[in-house]
Motif scaffolding. Structure first.
Motif, PDB file in Angstrom:
ATOM      1  N   ASP A  98      -5.186  -1.178  -0.722  1.00 44.17           N
ATOM      2  CA  ASP A  98      -5.518  -1.722  -2.093  1.00 44.17           C
ATOM      3  C   ASP A  98      -4.936  -2.857  -2.354  1.00 44.17           C
ATOM      4  O   ASP A  98      -3.605  -2.775  -2.670  1.00 44.17           O
ATOM      5  CB  ASP A  98      -5.410  -0.640  -3.045  1.00 44.17           C
ATOM      6  N   GLN A 108      -0.134  -8.027  -4.858  1.00 42.43           N
ATOM      7  CA  GLN A 108       0.331  -6.638  -4.416  1.00 42.43           C
ATOM      8  C   GLN A 108      -0.378  -5.809  -3.390  1.00 42.43           C
ATOM      9  O   GLN A 108      -1.698  -5.889  -3.474  1.00 42.43           O
ATOM     10  CB  GLN A 108       0.575  -5.670  -5.799  1.00 42.43           C
ATOM     11  N   TYR A 110      -0.816  -2.387  -1.506  1.00 43.74           N
ATOM     12  CA  TYR A 110      -0.563  -0.897  -1.749  1.00 43.74           C
ATOM     13  C   TYR A 110      -1.243  -0.151  -0.878  1.00 43.74           C
ATOM     14  O   TYR A 110      -2.442  -0.241  -0.472  1.00 43.74           O
ATOM     15  CB  TYR A 110      -0.968  -0.472  -3.248  1.00 43.74           C
ATOM     16  N   PRO A 112      -2.050   3.409  -0.283  1.00 46.69           N
ATOM     17  CA  PRO A 112      -2.088   4.734  -0.967  1.00 46.69           C
ATOM     18  C   PRO A 112      -1.549   6.162  -0.156  1.00 46.69           C
ATOM     19  O   PRO A 112      -0.797   7.027  -0.708  1.00 46.69           O
ATOM     20  CB  PRO A 112      -3.269   5.252  -1.431  1.00 46.69           C
ATOM     21  N   ARG A 115       1.976   5.822  -0.182  1.00 44.29           N
ATOM     22  CA  ARG A 115       2.701   5.146  -1.495  1.00 44.29           C
ATOM     23  C   ARG A 115       3.649   4.263  -1.398  1.00 44.29           C
ATOM     24  O   ARG A 115       4.608   4.314  -1.978  1.00 44.29           O
ATOM     25  CB  ARG A 115       3.401   6.713  -2.134  1.00 44.29           C
ATOM     26  N   THR A 116       3.217   3.142  -0.589  1.00 44.17           N
ATOM     27  CA  THR A 116       3.921   1.834  -0.328  1.00 44.17           C
ATOM     28  C   THR A 116       3.518   0.579  -0.878  1.00 44.17           C
ATOM     29  O   THR A 116       2.265   0.469  -0.879  1.00 44.17           O
ATOM     30  CB  THR A 116       4.377   1.802   1.264  1.00 44.17           C
ATOM     31  N   LYS A 117       4.318  -0.118  -1.569  1.00 42.86           N
ATOM     32  CA  LYS A 117       3.842  -1.188  -2.643  1.00 42.86           C
ATOM     33  C   LYS A 117       4.725  -2.244  -1.821  1.00 42.86           C
ATOM     34  O   LYS A 117       5.856  -2.294  -1.767  1.00 42.86           O
ATOM     35  CB  LYS A 117       4.187  -0.832  -3.922  1.00 42.86           C
ATOM     36  N   THR A 119       5.109  -6.613  -2.892  1.00 39.17           N
ATOM     37  CA  THR A 119       4.583  -7.740  -3.956  1.00 39.17           C
ATOM     38  C   THR A 119       5.061  -8.755  -3.377  1.00 39.17           C
ATOM     39  O   THR A 119       6.125  -8.819  -2.517  1.00 39.17           O
ATOM     40  CB  THR A 119       4.954  -7.458  -5.218  1.00 39.17           C
TER      41      THR A 119
END
Length: 485
Positions: A98, A108, A110, A112, A115-117, A119
């Protein structure tokens, strides 16, 4: 709330590892930031540095590997996204990713499932991974996601060096890069240097160095003093070694993000040196935005994301949406010619006459026209509506069979059938007969001359279906009518 490990890379460049070790690293090859010690999630991150001054490097792209995909986010001139070497538009929501723009200057990535982000914006990257999935199982220039503060940096062979040796240990995380043949000669496994107090050779301070003083002034007065001291050192280093204001500004930006719980509006104190120069047109700078812009996607409004902590950047004015070409629009309604449509406007689909499009609540809504009791007749007999979708059969004048659809309803049972009727004009006359001394009538009527019985099953709301018989006219002809008296 889930506990995350966070690694930051900013400036020319400076690192804050997962376990909060600060160090600077000035080489211009490609390096591993994050790697799983024991592969569990097929995840990794690399950083691509370039020479931004004579002897210092800056980050220009971050490379994310996940399963069979390789995502490259470049921030050198503008935000660009490639996936498996193919340029993609933003937003991107496929293959377990995403990817959205947080503002017109940052994005960003992402993932899912893990659960890693990540930026990214110019001269600054932040990687956030959940402890639950990665605790004590990462290595690389970002260090270990751990609760055991080792206070140093780890080499690929497992050796842990003191924090003063982190820039040397970071050399060992180099990865092969065919676009940088000079990197093959860069040394690895270098012995840690002996600490020295010799002064660093720097160039005279330029106008950008004044920016570092802000870290001890009003914009940052509520921030942790120890944190600000760390960023002051990296800021001074960048201003003397590069004298590039955008690189120096990255230090203030990182410091502002570190000052959690406080609204640090610092850019207005920089006399324009740290302004976000891409806030052109009707975009406006917001220092503390708590949600991303609503955006347009396939003529629909996609609501902006609520953020766990504020971000700064260039955003559309309130009530407007971000379009795919980085402009702000009042609605997401665009017709096939590219013309912007307003709420309440209606227009016809370019390839389907029976579809009327309407701009409703800033999104395009499709309305299908339904034709009832439409007969089957040749084109010359068809009278079309204004949309050229539905028609009615207009007889040519001669007696003929006209087909149409009709709905039969009997005792809560129903069926739709094709039926026919006789319709048209026949020659008739009336005159006085001087032989019989009375009126004579020669009447011709358009009547059935060939027919058949057909059956249809009526679908009933309650109970079994019922069979129903009706007459289907196969042929019509002008026949004598009953004489009128």
């Amino acid at each position: 709330m889930e506990c995350n490990c966070e690694c930051k890379v900013y400036g020319d460049p400076h690192y804050v590892t997962f376990d909060n070790v600060h160090y600077s690293f000035y080489k211009n090859c490609t390096y591993i930031l994050v790697k799983e010690v024991i592969p569990k999630h097929n995840f990794g991150v690399e950083i691509d540095n370039y020479i931004c001054t004579e002897d210092k490097s800056c980050p220009k792209a971050i490379i994310i590997s996940y399963n069979k995909f390789k995502i490259t986010v470049s921030t050198l001139d503008q935000l660009t996204l490639t996936i498996n070497n193919r340029t993609e538009s933003i937003p991107y929501n496929l293959n377990g990713f995403d990817i959205v723009k947080l503002s017109h200057t940052s994005l960003q990535v992402y993932i899912p499932k893990i659960r890693t982000k990540i930026t990214a914006r110019r001269n600054r990257f932040v990687i956030s991974i959940p402890e639950q999935l990665f605790l004590d199982n990462t290595e690389g220039q970002c260090g270990s996601c751990t609760r055991k503060k080792i206070g140093g940096c780890r080499r690929p062979d497992g050796t842990v060096e003191k924090s003063t040796c982190c820039p040397t240990a970071a050399l060992d995380w180099k990865v092969p890069d065919t676009t940088k043949p000079h990197c093959a000669k860069d040394p690895t496994n270098v012995t840690c240097p002996t600490p020295t107090t010799a002064p660093l050779t720097t160039s005279p301070p330029g106008p950008c160095c004044k920016l570092c003083e802000l870290l001890h002034q009003k914009p940052f007065e509520k921030c942790n003093k120890n944190d600000m001291e760390t960023y002051d050192k990296t800021c001074e280093d960048d201003c003397h070694s590069t004298n590039i204001c955008s690189v120096v500004c990255a230090n203030l930006e990182a410091a502002a993000s570190e000052c959690q719980g406080n609204c640090v509006e610092w850019r207005s104190y920089t006399n324009g040196l740290c302004d976000l120069d891409t806030c052109d047109g009707i975009l406006t700078y917001q220092p503390r935005q708590m949600e991303t812009d609503d955006r347009c996607e396939n003529n629909k409004v996609i609501l902006g994301q609520s953020l766990s902590k504020p971000i700064e950047g260039c955003f559309c004015p309130k009530g407007m949406k971000s379009s795919n070409n980085d402009t702000c629009v009042h609605t997401c309604c665009v017709d096939h010619s590219g013309r912007q449509r307003n709420n309440g406007e209606k227009w016809q689909h370019f390839s389907d006459n029976c579809t009327i499009l309407e701009c409703f609540s800033s999104s395009v809504k499709e309305n299908k026209l339904h034709c009832k009791n439409q007969g089957n007749c040749p084109e010359p007999q068809r009278k079309w509506d204004e949309h050229h979708c539905c028609y009615e059969c207009v007889p040519t004048g001669r007696c003929e069979t006209i087909e149409y659809n009709n709905t039969i309803k009997k005792d809560n049972c129903i069926a739709e059938v094709e039926v026919t009727r006789c319709k048209g004009r026949c020659d008739s006359s009336s005159e006085f007969d001087f032989i019989t001394d009375r009126m004579s009538h020669d009447c011709k009527c358009c009547e059935e001359v060939e027919q058949e019985e057909r059956k249809v099953d009526l679908i009933c709301n309650e109970g079994p279906n019922k069979s129903y018989s009706y007459i289907y006219i196969k042929k019509c002809k002008c026949e004598n009518c009953e004489p009128k008296m």
